[in-house]
Design an enzyme around this catalytic site. Structure first.
Site, PDB file in Angstrom:
ATOM      1  N   GLY A   1       0.822  -1.206   0.000  1.00  0.00           N
ATOM      2  CA  GLY A   1       0.000   0.000   0.000  1.00  0.00           C
ATOM      3  C   GLY A   1       0.852   1.250   0.000  1.00  0.00           C
ATOM      4  O   GLY A   1       1.681   1.445   0.887  1.00  0.00           O
TER       5      GLY A   1
ATOM      6  N   GLY B   1      -0.478   4.310   0.134  1.00  0.00           N
ATOM      7  CA  GLY B   1      -1.340   5.402   0.601  1.00  0.00           C
ATOM      8  C   GLY B   1      -0.640   6.144   1.729  1.00  0.00           C
ATOM      9  O   GLY B   1       0.599   6.145   1.832  1.00  0.00           O
ATOM     10  N   PHE B   2      -1.429   6.756   2.604  1.00  0.00           N
ATOM     11  CA  PHE B   2      -0.839   7.575   3.666  1.00  0.00           C
ATOM     12  C   PHE B   2       0.027   6.746   4.612  1.00  0.00           C
ATOM     13  O   PHE B   2       1.132   7.147   4.970  1.00  0.00           O
ATOM     14  CB  PHE B   2      -1.949   8.272   4.466  1.00  0.00           C
ATOM     15  N   GLY B   3      -0.472   5.575   5.031  1.00  0.00           N
ATOM     16  CA  GLY B   3       0.253   4.764   6.007  1.00  0.00           C
ATOM     17  C   GLY B   3       1.509   4.151   5.411  1.00  0.00           C
ATOM     18  O   GLY B   3       2.611   4.256   5.982  1.00  0.00           O
TER      19      GLY B   3
ATOM     20  N   VAL C   1      -1.664  -7.514  -4.184  1.00  0.00           N
ATOM     21  CA  VAL C   1      -1.416  -8.580  -3.210  1.00  0.00           C
ATOM     22  C   VAL C   1      -2.727  -9.325  -2.982  1.00  0.00           C
ATOM     23  O   VAL C   1      -3.788  -8.722  -2.806  1.00  0.00           O
ATOM     24  CB  VAL C   1      -0.870  -7.978  -1.888  1.00  0.00           C
TER      25      VAL C   1
ATOM     26  N   GLU D   1     -19.068  17.690   2.100  1.00  0.00           N
ATOM     27  CA  GLU D   1     -18.134  18.448   1.256  1.00  0.00           C
ATOM     28  C   GLU D   1     -18.575  18.396  -0.202  1.00  0.00           C
ATOM     29  O   GLU D   1     -18.552  19.382  -0.928  1.00  0.00           O
ATOM     30  CB  GLU D   1     -16.711  17.893   1.419  1.00  0.00           C
TER      31      GLU D   1
ATOM     32  N   ASP E   1      -6.341   2.524   7.810  1.00  0.00           N
ATOM     33  CA  ASP E   1      -7.765   2.154   7.765  1.00  0.00           C
ATOM     34  C   ASP E   1      -8.006   0.658   7.951  1.00  0.00           C
ATOM     35  O   ASP E   1      -9.119   0.242   8.276  1.00  0.00           O
ATOM     36  CB  ASP E   1      -8.367   2.556   6.404  1.00  0.00           C
TER      37      ASP E   1
ATOM     38  N   ALA F   1      -6.594  10.185   7.682  1.00  0.00           N
ATOM     39  CA  ALA F   1      -5.225  10.196   7.169  1.00  0.00           C
ATOM     40  C   ALA F   1      -4.187  10.332   8.284  1.00  0.00           C
ATOM     41  O   ALA F   1      -3.139   9.664   8.251  1.00  0.00           O
ATOM     42  CB  ALA F   1      -5.085  11.334   6.165  1.00  0.00           C
ATOM     43  N   GLN F   2      -4.463  11.174   9.289  1.00  0.00           N
ATOM     44  CA  GLN F   2      -3.481  11.390  10.348  1.00  0.00           C
ATOM     45  C   GLN F   2      -3.179  10.100  11.128  1.00  0.00           C
ATOM     46  O   GLN F   2      -2.040   9.844  11.501  1.00  0.00           O
ATOM     47  CB  GLN F   2      -3.977  12.466  11.321  1.00  0.00           C
TER      48      GLN F   2
HETATM   49  C1  LIG Z   1     -13.598  10.644  -0.235  1.00  0.00           C
HETATM   50  C2  LIG Z   1     -12.717  10.578   0.985  1.00  0.00           C
HETATM   51  C3  LIG Z   1     -12.478  11.731   1.717  1.00  0.00           C
HETATM   52  C4  LIG Z   1     -11.668  11.682   2.848  1.00  0.00           C
HETATM   53  N1  LIG Z   1     -11.427  12.834   3.536  1.00  0.00           N
HETATM   54  C5  LIG Z   1     -10.589  12.822   4.584  1.00  0.00           C
HETATM   55  C6  LIG Z   1     -10.246  14.027   5.262  1.00  0.00           C
HETATM   56  O1  LIG Z   1     -10.742  15.109   4.916  1.00  0.00           O
HETATM   57  N2  LIG Z   1      -9.361  13.952   6.290  1.00  0.00           N
HETATM   58  C7  LIG Z   1      -8.809  12.758   6.692  1.00  0.00           C
HETATM   59  O2  LIG Z   1      -7.988  12.740   7.598  1.00  0.00           O
HETATM   60  N3  LIG Z   1      -9.110  11.604   6.080  1.00  0.00           N
HETATM   61  C8  LIG Z   1      -9.987  11.595   5.041  1.00  0.00           C
HETATM   62  N4  LIG Z   1     -10.293  10.437   4.406  1.00  0.00           N
HETATM   63  C9  LIG Z   1      -9.762   9.157   4.943  1.00  0.00           C
HETATM   64  C10 LIG Z   1      -8.327   8.966   4.562  1.00  0.00           C
HETATM   65  O3  LIG Z   1      -8.138   9.192   3.185  1.00  0.00           O
HETATM   66  C11 LIG Z   1      -7.928   7.547   4.939  1.00  0.00           C
HETATM   67  O4  LIG Z   1      -8.113   7.393   6.321  1.00  0.00           O
HETATM   68  C12 LIG Z   1      -6.484   7.263   4.588  1.00  0.00           C
HETATM   69  O5  LIG Z   1      -6.308   7.313   3.189  1.00  0.00           O
HETATM   70  C13 LIG Z   1      -6.066   5.899   5.096  1.00  0.00           C
HETATM   71  O6  LIG Z   1      -4.739   5.655   4.740  1.00  0.00           O
HETATM   72  P1  LIG Z   1      -4.230   4.166   4.469  1.00  0.00           P
HETATM   73  O7  LIG Z   1      -2.777   4.257   4.229  1.00  0.00           O
HETATM   74  O8  LIG Z   1      -4.742   3.266   5.525  1.00  0.00           O
HETATM   75  O9  LIG Z   1      -4.992   3.736   3.143  1.00  0.00           O
HETATM   76  P2  LIG Z   1      -5.027   4.433   1.660  1.00  0.00           P
HETATM   77  O10 LIG Z   1      -4.525   5.813   1.781  1.00  0.00           O
HETATM   78  O11 LIG Z   1      -6.396   4.186   1.223  1.00  0.00           O
HETATM   79  O12 LIG Z   1      -3.966   3.570   0.894  1.00  0.00           O
HETATM   80  C14 LIG Z   1      -4.163   2.212   0.630  1.00  0.00           C
HETATM   81  C15 LIG Z   1      -3.270   1.851  -0.548  1.00  0.00           C
HETATM   82  O13 LIG Z   1      -3.219   0.432  -0.629  1.00  0.00           O
HETATM   83  C16 LIG Z   1      -3.338   0.031  -1.980  1.00  0.00           C
HETATM   84  N5  LIG Z   1      -3.907  -1.308  -1.971  1.00  0.00           N
HETATM   85  C17 LIG Z   1      -5.098  -1.693  -1.457  1.00  0.00           C
HETATM   86  N6  LIG Z   1      -5.253  -3.017  -1.592  1.00  0.00           N
HETATM   87  C18 LIG Z   1      -4.144  -3.480  -2.205  1.00  0.00           C
HETATM   88  C19 LIG Z   1      -3.727  -4.765  -2.618  1.00  0.00           C
HETATM   89  N7  LIG Z   1      -4.483  -5.853  -2.435  1.00  0.00           N
HETATM   90  N8  LIG Z   1      -2.522  -4.896  -3.225  1.00  0.00           N
HETATM   91  C20 LIG Z   1      -1.744  -3.799  -3.440  1.00  0.00           C
HETATM   92  N9  LIG Z   1      -2.099  -2.559  -3.063  1.00  0.00           N
HETATM   93  C21 LIG Z   1      -3.281  -2.400  -2.441  1.00  0.00           C
HETATM   94  C22 LIG Z   1      -4.253   1.080  -2.593  1.00  0.00           C
HETATM   95  O14 LIG Z   1      -4.086   1.146  -3.998  1.00  0.00           O
HETATM   96  C23 LIG Z   1      -3.797   2.349  -1.883  1.00  0.00           C
HETATM   97  O15 LIG Z   1      -2.766   3.008  -2.584  1.00  0.00           O
HETATM   98  C24 LIG Z   1     -11.103  10.445   3.261  1.00  0.00           C
HETATM   99  C25 LIG Z   1     -11.351   9.282   2.530  1.00  0.00           C
HETATM  100  C26 LIG Z   1     -12.149   9.355   1.394  1.00  0.00           C
HETATM  101  C27 LIG Z   1     -12.398   8.109   0.599  1.00  0.00           C
END
Ligand SMILES: Cc1cc2nc3c(=O)[nH]c(=O)nc-3n(C[C@H](O)[C@H](O)[C@H](O)COP(=O)(O)OP(=O)(O)OC[C@H]3O[C@@H](n4cnc5c(N)ncnc54)[C@H](O)[C@@H]3O)c2cc1C
Length: 449
Positions: free
Chosen positions: A23, A25-27, A91, A187, A316, A331-332
């Site tokens: 992943g 994403g943020f984490g 994955v 929003e 998440d 995200a935080q």
């Molecule tokens: C529309 C929307 C608005 C939001 N607004 C806010 C906000 O204003 N403030 C805030 O703090 N949070 C907000 N959030 C929540 C925030 O975006 C999430 O909490 C944050 O992105 C979680 O980070 P993460 O690293 O857990 O997952 P993500 O950032 O979702 O990253 C997960 C990554 O894993 C990858 N992935 C997933 N499954 C697989 C797999 N099987 N194999 C390979 N790669 C994979 C994905 O492609 C992605 O790149 C919002 C979310 C959404 C959907």
């Protein structure tokens, strides 16, 4: 894999420990960045090639920003981090005993990639609360493709209404229903209201885009559930001033091609967008470990999985309780957990004997925007709303964009949109006119003559 290799003169040489992060994403990205300049060999796997700034997805859906302003190639972000390799792949499983993840590559081949440490940061997806049949009619807003699909749907509805000869269908075409009045729904509703009442107002000849109906539905009795009652009231007032209709206290009973049914009433609508629940990625199923009711992996105080101190789950996908309450999916939380897991891995690699302190989330506060120049902000005892809160929101969001180029581009776009009311990316892509509109086109042209 880490190990020892003996040469002829018994020189012991260790291969670098391999950290696999799933992943970007943020984490995942936060964990990878912490491991820069360490002896670890980092492999980051993502099924997309981009890091997505999800909090601004609604601005792509409502044409303010272009997709390229909120998504950035992961390779571009980590390109200079020499100890890190990025792999594009999905994955599909984890073999805890063989210590490898299974990656499905472009040819759908299952390739095992071994790890010494594993960080799962695979985020969340939509949840239709068991009504998956709704997805066909009410797409969610989780990925860049979703945001572009929503943008297409919204713009297309206005085009169809402009070409529609039967005025009784205008109401159906120009009604937009958003299901879910949490931050995303609020929003999106605010941005859509501003869009139709300002930018689009002067662009059509036969219809009045400002007459569009925007309906926000939620089974909760108030908008912005995670915020205080007072801020929820402020947001409600603001939405009503923008002409958004609120249908609270009832979930949707039905969603189909004709619209939605809420508390027995049918609301005819061509465009329904799902801004409600999320479900975690299937990481818990891969690991076959205990999950919470939502399906998130229950992690220990150091974010590892019980009995597997080499597997971390963050963001998440993780269920973590602090002071008796589960941490929110924001995200935080993901960023702080990603950094924490990276730091623990680093200290283990360097052989530190210091026992790490348990993870503790530092809550900097929550914000949500409601239309132009207005936000609500809650941080500790501070609760405020209005233009000042919006400035803080804008500053914080710019700060967390992936690169300085994106920050500059988004700032300029916001200023431009604020001043001129023009949007940056009002495009329908991948759409061909699928029904004859020649008579309507004739009429439009005659009207213009
Ligand atoms: C529309 C929307 C608005 C939001 N607004 C806010 C906000 O204003 N403030 C805030 O703090 N949070 C907000 N959030 C929540 C925030 O975006 C999430 O909490 C944050 O992105 C979680 O980070 P993460 O690293 O857990 O997952 P993500 O950032 O979702 O990253 C997960 C990554 O894993 C990858 N992935 C997933 N499954 C697989 C797999 N099987 N194999 C390979 N790669 C994979 C994905 O492609 C992605 O790149 C919002 C979310 C959404 C959907």
């Amino acid at each position: 894999m880490a190990g020892t290799v003996a040469s002829g003169r018994e020189i012991m040489q260790k291969s670098p420990p391999r950290v696999v992060i799933v992943g970007g994403g943020f984490g995942g990205l936060a964990a990878a960045k912490v491991l820069k300049n360490t002896q670890a060999k980092v492999i980051l796997i993502d099924r997309t090639n981009l890091h997505l700034f999800q909090p601004l997805l609604y601005q792509v859906a409502t044409s303010v920003l272009a997709p390229s302003q909120i998504g950035f190639p992961i390779r571009g972000i980590l390109g200079k981090q020499k100890n890190t390799t990025v792999i594009l792949g999905e994955v599909t499983g984890v073999d805890k005993d063989r210590k490898c993840v299974i990656v499905s590559d472009a040819d759908r081949q299952n390739v095992p990639i071994s790890y010494d440490y594993l960080v799962l940061a695979t985020g969340a997806t939509h949840s239709y609360f068991g009504r998956n049949e709704f997805e066909r009619f009410a797409p969610g807003l989780k990925s860049l493709a979703d945001a572009v699909a929503s943008r297409n749907k919204i713009l297309q509805a206005f085009e169809l209404a402009e070409a529609e000869e039967d005025p009784s269908r205008h109401r159906y075409l120009l009604t937009f229903v958003l299901v879910g009045a949490g931050p995303t729904g609020v929003e999106m509703a605010g941005a859509l209201a501003i869009f139709v009442r300002t930018t689009l107002k002067s662009e059509f000849r036969r219809i009045d885009p400002a007459s569009a109906r925007i309906v926000l539905v939620d089974m909760a009795s108030r908008v912005l559930g995670p915020f205080s009652e007072h801020l929820s009231q402020a947001a409600t007032q603001r939405l009503e001033n923008l002409g958004v209709e609120l249908r609270l206290g009832h979930g949707v009973d039905q969603i189909d091609a004709d619209g939605v049914v809420v508390a027995g009433e049918r609301i005819a609508s061509k465009t329904v967008i799902w801004t409600a629940g999320v479900a975690p990625s299937p990481a818990g199923k891969w690991l076959k470990v205990e999950m919470d009711r939502a399906g998130r992996v229950r992690v220990q105080k150091d974010l590892t999985v019980p009995e597997y101190s080499d597997i971390f789950v963050v963001g998440d996908t993780a269920a973590f309780e602090q002071d008796g309450k589960p941490l929110p999916g924001v995200a935080q939380v993901a960023i702080q957990q990603g950094r924490y897991s990276g730091n623990i891995i680093h200290s283990r690699i360097t052989g530190s004997s210091k026992q790490p302190a348990p993870f503790r989330y530092f809550d900097k506060g929550s914000m949500a925007v409601v239309g132009k120049g207005f936000a609500v902000l809650q941080s500790g005892k501070v609760q405020t709303s209005g233009f000042g809160a919006w400035l803080v929101w804008a500053f914080v969001h710019l700060q967390f964009l992936a690169t300085s180029g994106l920050r500059l581009s988004v700032l300029l776009q916001w200023i431009w949109t604020y001043v001129t009311r023009r949007r940056g990316s009002q495009l329908i892509v991948n759409h061909h006119v699928s029904r004859p509109v020649s008579t309507a086109v004739d009429e439009i042209v005659r009207g213009a003559a």
